[in-house]
Design a protein around this motif. Structure first.
Motif, PDB file in Angstrom:
ATOM      1  N   LEU A  40       0.830  -1.211   0.000  1.00  0.00           N
ATOM      2  CA  LEU A  40       0.000   0.000   0.000  1.00  0.00           C
ATOM      3  C   LEU A  40       0.865   1.261   0.000  1.00  0.00           C
ATOM      4  O   LEU A  40       0.450   2.304  -0.484  1.00  0.00           O
ATOM      5  CB  LEU A  40      -0.890   0.028   1.248  1.00  0.00           C
ATOM      6  N   GLY A  68      -7.695  -5.768  -0.455  1.00  0.00           N
ATOM      7  CA  GLY A  68      -7.684  -6.057  -1.887  1.00  0.00           C
ATOM      8  C   GLY A  68      -9.040  -6.538  -2.354  1.00  0.00           C
ATOM      9  O   GLY A  68      -9.856  -6.992  -1.544  1.00  0.00           O
ATOM     10  N   GLY A  91      -9.250  -8.292  -5.658  1.00  0.00           N
ATOM     11  CA  GLY A  91      -9.059  -9.184  -6.803  1.00  0.00           C
ATOM     12  C   GLY A  91      -9.079 -10.650  -6.388  1.00  0.00           C
ATOM     13  O   GLY A  91      -9.419 -10.990  -5.250  1.00  0.00           O
ATOM     14  N   ALA A 121      -6.823 -11.478  -3.300  1.00  0.00           N
ATOM     15  CA  ALA A 121      -7.433 -11.115  -2.011  1.00  0.00           C
ATOM     16  C   ALA A 121      -8.537 -12.105  -1.645  1.00  0.00           C
ATOM     17  O   ALA A 121      -8.643 -12.543  -0.491  1.00  0.00           O
ATOM     18  CB  ALA A 121      -7.978  -9.698  -2.079  1.00  0.00           C
ATOM     19  N   GLU A 179      -8.849 -15.186  -2.608  1.00  0.00           N
ATOM     20  CA  GLU A 179      -8.253 -16.478  -2.288  1.00  0.00           C
ATOM     21  C   GLU A 179      -7.605 -16.443  -0.895  1.00  0.00           C
ATOM     22  O   GLU A 179      -7.780 -17.363  -0.087  1.00  0.00           O
ATOM     23  CB  GLU A 179      -7.200 -16.813  -3.349  1.00  0.00           C
ATOM     24  N   ARG A 183     -11.539  -1.291  -1.626  1.00  0.00           N
ATOM     25  CA  ARG A 183     -11.617   0.176  -1.728  1.00  0.00           C
ATOM     26  C   ARG A 183     -12.775   0.681  -2.599  1.00  0.00           C
ATOM     27  O   ARG A 183     -13.185   1.813  -2.473  1.00  0.00           O
ATOM     28  CB  ARG A 183     -10.281   0.740  -2.213  1.00  0.00           C
ATOM     29  N   ARG A 228     -13.148  -6.973  -7.802  1.00  0.00           N
ATOM     30  CA  ARG A 228     -12.699  -7.266  -9.159  1.00  0.00           C
ATOM     31  C   ARG A 228     -12.538  -8.782  -9.374  1.00  0.00           C
ATOM     32  O   ARG A 228     -12.389  -9.251 -10.507  1.00  0.00           O
ATOM     33  CB  ARG A 228     -11.344  -6.583  -9.360  1.00  0.00           C
ATOM     34  N   ALA A 238      -3.031  -7.876  -0.166  1.00  0.00           N
ATOM     35  CA  ALA A 238      -3.233  -8.796  -1.293  1.00  0.00           C
ATOM     36  C   ALA A 238      -3.716  -8.009  -2.501  1.00  0.00           C
ATOM     37  O   ALA A 238      -4.783  -8.247  -3.045  1.00  0.00           O
ATOM     38  CB  ALA A 238      -4.243  -9.882  -0.902  1.00  0.00           C
ATOM     39  N   ILE A 239      -2.894  -7.022  -2.881  1.00  0.00           N
ATOM     40  CA  ILE A 239      -3.316  -6.138  -3.973  1.00  0.00           C
ATOM     41  C   ILE A 239      -2.547  -6.448  -5.254  1.00  0.00           C
ATOM     42  O   ILE A 239      -2.502  -5.632  -6.169  1.00  0.00           O
ATOM     43  CB  ILE A 239      -3.182  -4.649  -3.578  1.00  0.00           C
ATOM     44  N   GLY A 240      -1.966  -7.629  -5.317  1.00  0.00           N
ATOM     45  CA  GLY A 240      -1.308  -8.074  -6.541  1.00  0.00           C
ATOM     46  C   GLY A 240       0.204  -8.137  -6.442  1.00  0.00           C
ATOM     47  O   GLY A 240       0.789  -7.701  -5.446  1.00  0.00           O
ATOM     48  N   HIS A 241       0.783  -8.733  -7.450  1.00  0.00           N
ATOM     49  CA  HIS A 241       2.237  -8.853  -7.547  1.00  0.00           C
ATOM     50  C   HIS A 241       2.682  -8.272  -8.872  1.00  0.00           C
ATOM     51  O   HIS A 241       1.909  -8.244  -9.830  1.00  0.00           O
ATOM     52  CB  HIS A 241       2.667 -10.327  -7.494  1.00  0.00           C
ATOM     53  N   ASN A 300      -0.351  -9.376 -17.577  1.00  0.00           N
ATOM     54  CA  ASN A 300       0.172  -8.854 -16.307  1.00  0.00           C
ATOM     55  C   ASN A 300       1.694  -8.823 -16.260  1.00  0.00           C
ATOM     56  O   ASN A 300       2.276  -8.519 -15.215  1.00  0.00           O
ATOM     57  CB  ASN A 300      -0.351  -9.693 -15.134  1.00  0.00           C
ATOM     58  N   HIS A 355       1.983 -16.967 -11.865  1.00  0.00           N
ATOM     59  CA  HIS A 355       1.202 -16.106 -10.964  1.00  0.00           C
ATOM     60  C   HIS A 355       0.240 -16.921 -10.109  1.00  0.00           C
ATOM     61  O   HIS A 355      -0.460 -16.394  -9.275  1.00  0.00           O
ATOM     62  CB  HIS A 355       0.437 -15.043 -11.755  1.00  0.00           C
TER      63      HIS A 355
HETATM   64  P1  NDP Z   1      -5.603  -7.605  -9.378  1.00  0.00           P
HETATM   65  O1  NDP Z   1      -4.814  -6.544 -10.069  1.00  0.00           O
HETATM   66  O2  NDP Z   1      -6.567  -8.390 -10.161  1.00  0.00           O
HETATM   67  O3  NDP Z   1      -6.418  -6.954  -8.178  1.00  0.00           O
HETATM   68  C1  NDP Z   1      -5.814  -6.085  -7.293  1.00  0.00           C
HETATM   69  C2  NDP Z   1      -6.852  -5.636  -6.310  1.00  0.00           C
HETATM   70  O4  NDP Z   1      -6.223  -4.859  -5.308  1.00  0.00           O
HETATM   71  C3  NDP Z   1      -7.956  -4.787  -6.934  1.00  0.00           C
HETATM   72  O5  NDP Z   1      -9.189  -5.070  -6.348  1.00  0.00           O
HETATM   73  C4  NDP Z   1      -7.512  -3.383  -6.588  1.00  0.00           C
HETATM   74  O6  NDP Z   1      -8.568  -2.487  -6.410  1.00  0.00           O
HETATM   75  C5  NDP Z   1      -6.857  -3.597  -5.252  1.00  0.00           C
HETATM   76  N1  NDP Z   1      -5.869  -2.570  -4.967  1.00  0.00           N
HETATM   77  C6  NDP Z   1      -4.826  -2.176  -5.735  1.00  0.00           C
HETATM   78  N2  NDP Z   1      -4.125  -1.219  -5.132  1.00  0.00           N
HETATM   79  C7  NDP Z   1      -4.756  -0.969  -3.956  1.00  0.00           C
HETATM   80  C8  NDP Z   1      -4.536  -0.078  -2.888  1.00  0.00           C
HETATM   81  N3  NDP Z   1      -3.502   0.765  -2.902  1.00  0.00           N
HETATM   82  N4  NDP Z   1      -5.383  -0.087  -1.848  1.00  0.00           N
HETATM   83  C9  NDP Z   1      -6.428  -0.951  -1.820  1.00  0.00           C
HETATM   84  N5  NDP Z   1      -6.715  -1.834  -2.780  1.00  0.00           N
HETATM   85  C10 NDP Z   1      -5.878  -1.841  -3.852  1.00  0.00           C
HETATM   86  O7  NDP Z   1      -4.479  -8.518  -8.662  1.00  0.00           O
HETATM   87  P2  NDP Z   1      -4.600 -10.019  -8.159  1.00  0.00           P
HETATM   88  O8  NDP Z   1      -3.307 -10.339  -7.531  1.00  0.00           O
HETATM   89  O9  NDP Z   1      -5.804 -10.205  -7.342  1.00  0.00           O
HETATM   90  O10 NDP Z   1      -4.721 -10.864  -9.483  1.00  0.00           O
HETATM   91  C11 NDP Z   1      -3.695 -10.766 -10.512  1.00  0.00           C
HETATM   92  C12 NDP Z   1      -4.021 -11.748 -11.636  1.00  0.00           C
HETATM   93  O11 NDP Z   1      -3.818 -13.080 -11.176  1.00  0.00           O
HETATM   94  C13 NDP Z   1      -5.484 -11.658 -12.069  1.00  0.00           C
HETATM   95  O12 NDP Z   1      -5.548 -11.895 -13.457  1.00  0.00           O
HETATM   96  C14 NDP Z   1      -6.141 -12.782 -11.329  1.00  0.00           C
HETATM   97  O13 NDP Z   1      -7.295 -13.265 -11.957  1.00  0.00           O
HETATM   98  C15 NDP Z   1      -5.020 -13.821 -11.297  1.00  0.00           C
HETATM   99  N6  NDP Z   1      -5.161 -14.719 -10.152  1.00  0.00           N
HETATM  100  C16 NDP Z   1      -5.753 -15.919 -10.345  1.00  0.00           C
HETATM  101  C17 NDP Z   1      -5.936 -16.792  -9.317  1.00  0.00           C
HETATM  102  C18 NDP Z   1      -6.562 -18.088  -9.595  1.00  0.00           C
HETATM  103  O14 NDP Z   1      -6.974 -18.299 -10.721  1.00  0.00           O
HETATM  104  N7  NDP Z   1      -6.659 -18.974  -8.623  1.00  0.00           N
HETATM  105  C19 NDP Z   1      -5.501 -16.472  -7.946  1.00  0.00           C
HETATM  106  C20 NDP Z   1      -4.897 -15.178  -7.825  1.00  0.00           C
HETATM  107  C21 NDP Z   1      -4.742 -14.349  -8.900  1.00  0.00           C
HETATM  108  P3  NDP Z   1      -9.414  -1.879  -7.645  1.00  0.00           P
HETATM  109  O15 NDP Z   1     -10.315  -2.983  -8.084  1.00  0.00           O
HETATM  110  O16 NDP Z   1     -10.107  -0.764  -6.979  1.00  0.00           O
HETATM  111  O17 NDP Z   1      -8.403  -1.451  -8.658  1.00  0.00           O
END
Ligand code: NDP
Length: 315
Positions: free
Chosen positions: A122, A155, A157, A160, A162, A179, A184, A243-246, A262, A288
């Motif tokens: 964050l 998060g 996505g 988060a 999972e 947020r 998502r 858990a806001i992504g990698h 990504n 990922h």
């Molecule tokens: P995503 O980019 O999909 O989601 C990130 C989330 O974090 C969004 O909801 C975003 O909010 C939020 N976020 C980002 N920055 C902030 C912040 N500063 N404060 C608060 N919230 C924030 O990342 P993921 O890691 O979840 O997923 C990445 C990819 O990997 C995706 O394609 C996903 O489908 C895939 N994946 C697949 C899995 C599976 O199939 N089992 C498991 C995990 C990931 P906002 O929506 O407002 O932008």
């Protein structure tokens, strides 16, 4: 007269579990590996505390100690580990030209990319202050320490969703801060989130502060703020999971290797092969989904074996 460049048989970029496992196999196969350690020698595990799920360490081990063991094992068989960052690669012809620290060039017969991925944070001060003392970016790695406790996950996505559902199996209560007014994550994952009894989703909520003292019991609570009406809410929590992504560390390879939307490297299914013969990828940089030390180590082994076969038939 131009100076002759050093030719490296097996160049490994990155020093996490994938990089060092590739080095162990490559060194034992006499492929003379050189590991360029990168900005964070030892990789993501050096930022975690205890590792309890890596097979073989029956009593657990700290992340930094485990990576020292990986390094020592690789060096025992002759791996040449070097400080430095790879700053440019040219995969247009073999041997590949690799620039290190923007100053030195070497040639590599084969390259194993193990540059990993970095968790997004964050960016608030409390996150750094309490990192390793209740703040984490990996539920599978650290969730166990919060068994029977309350945690907050941030998060919206799939990650988060999972992590929150995983933690809900261990913890008495999980609060998910999203947020926006919607998640998502995929519908299937959202369904799991909304059907988990001890998981509460707070939409339109952001983190104001993470409260606690790293020298005492670590995280004690989280103050969230509703971004529609600025109302604050204090949430009891001993763990805080971001858990806001990698972000895969692949900027260096843009335009030369195929990536998904990504930025993760694309490899031929069931192998470590990129589209360039002689260039292989292992670990989180091409994964990922699993993102575990043990899966990274496994793909590091695959990359060394693929590189060995490549060298045997091409050099
Ligand atoms: P995503 O980019 O999909 O989601 C990130 C989330 O974090 C969004 O909801 C975003 O909010 C939020 N976020 C980002 N920055 C902030 C912040 N500063 N404060 C608060 N919230 C924030 O990342 P993921 O890691 O979840 O997923 C990445 C990819 O990997 C995706 O394609 C996903 O489908 C895939 N994946 C697949 C899995 C599976 O199939 N089992 C498991 C995990 C990931 P906002 O929506 O407002 O932008």
């Amino acid at each position: 007269m131009t100076k002759e460049l050093e030719v490296i048989e097996t160049l490994i970029i990155g020093s996490g579990p994938a990089g060092y496992t590739a080095a162990i196999y490559a060194a034992r196969a006499d492929m003379k590996p050189v590991v360029i350690q990168g900005l964070q020698p030892g990789g993501q595990l050096t930022t975690t505390t205890d590792v309890e799920n890596y097979p073989g360490y029956k009593d657990g081990i700290t992340g930094p100690e485990m990576m020292e063991d990986f390094k020592a094992q690789a060096e025992r068989f002759g791996t040449d580990t070097r400080w430095g960052m790879v700053t440019k690669v040219d995969f247009s012809k073999r041997p590949f030209k690799i620039e290190i620290d923007e100053s030195k060039n070497v040639l590599a017969e084969t390259v194993i990319i193990a540059t990993g991925a970095s968790a997004k944070w964050l960016g608030i001060e409390d996150e750094k202050r309490l990192n390793g003392y209740g703040v984490s970016a990996c539920a599978t790695c650290d969730g166990f320490f919060y068994k029977g406790k309350e945690v907050v996950v941030v998060g919206g996505g799939d990650t988060a969703a999972e992590e929150a559902t995983y933690l809900a199996k261990l913890c008495t209560k999980v609060t998910l801060l999203v947020r926006k007014d919607k998640m998502r994550a995929s519908k299937a994952m959202q369904h799991r989130v909304f059907n988990t009894d001890n998981l509460e989703v707070l939409f339109n909520h952001e983190t104001k502060s993470i409260n606690g003292d790293p020298k005492k019991s670590g995280v004690e609570s989280v103050t969230a703020i509703n971004n529609l009406n600025n109302e604050e809410k204090n949430i009891n929590a001993q763990g805080f999971f971001v858990a806001i992504g990698h972000k895969p560390n692949t900027d260096l390879f843009k335009g030369q290797l195929d990536m998904d939307e990504n930025g993760y490297l694309k490899i031929e299914a069931g192998t470590s092969k990129t589209k360039i013969p002689g260039v292989f990828a292992a670990g989180d940089v091409a994964d990922h989904v699993y993102r575990q030390a043990v899966t990274s180590a496994g793909t590091g082994c695959m990359a060394a074996l693929d590189a060995e076969r490549f060298l045997a038939s091409n050099i």
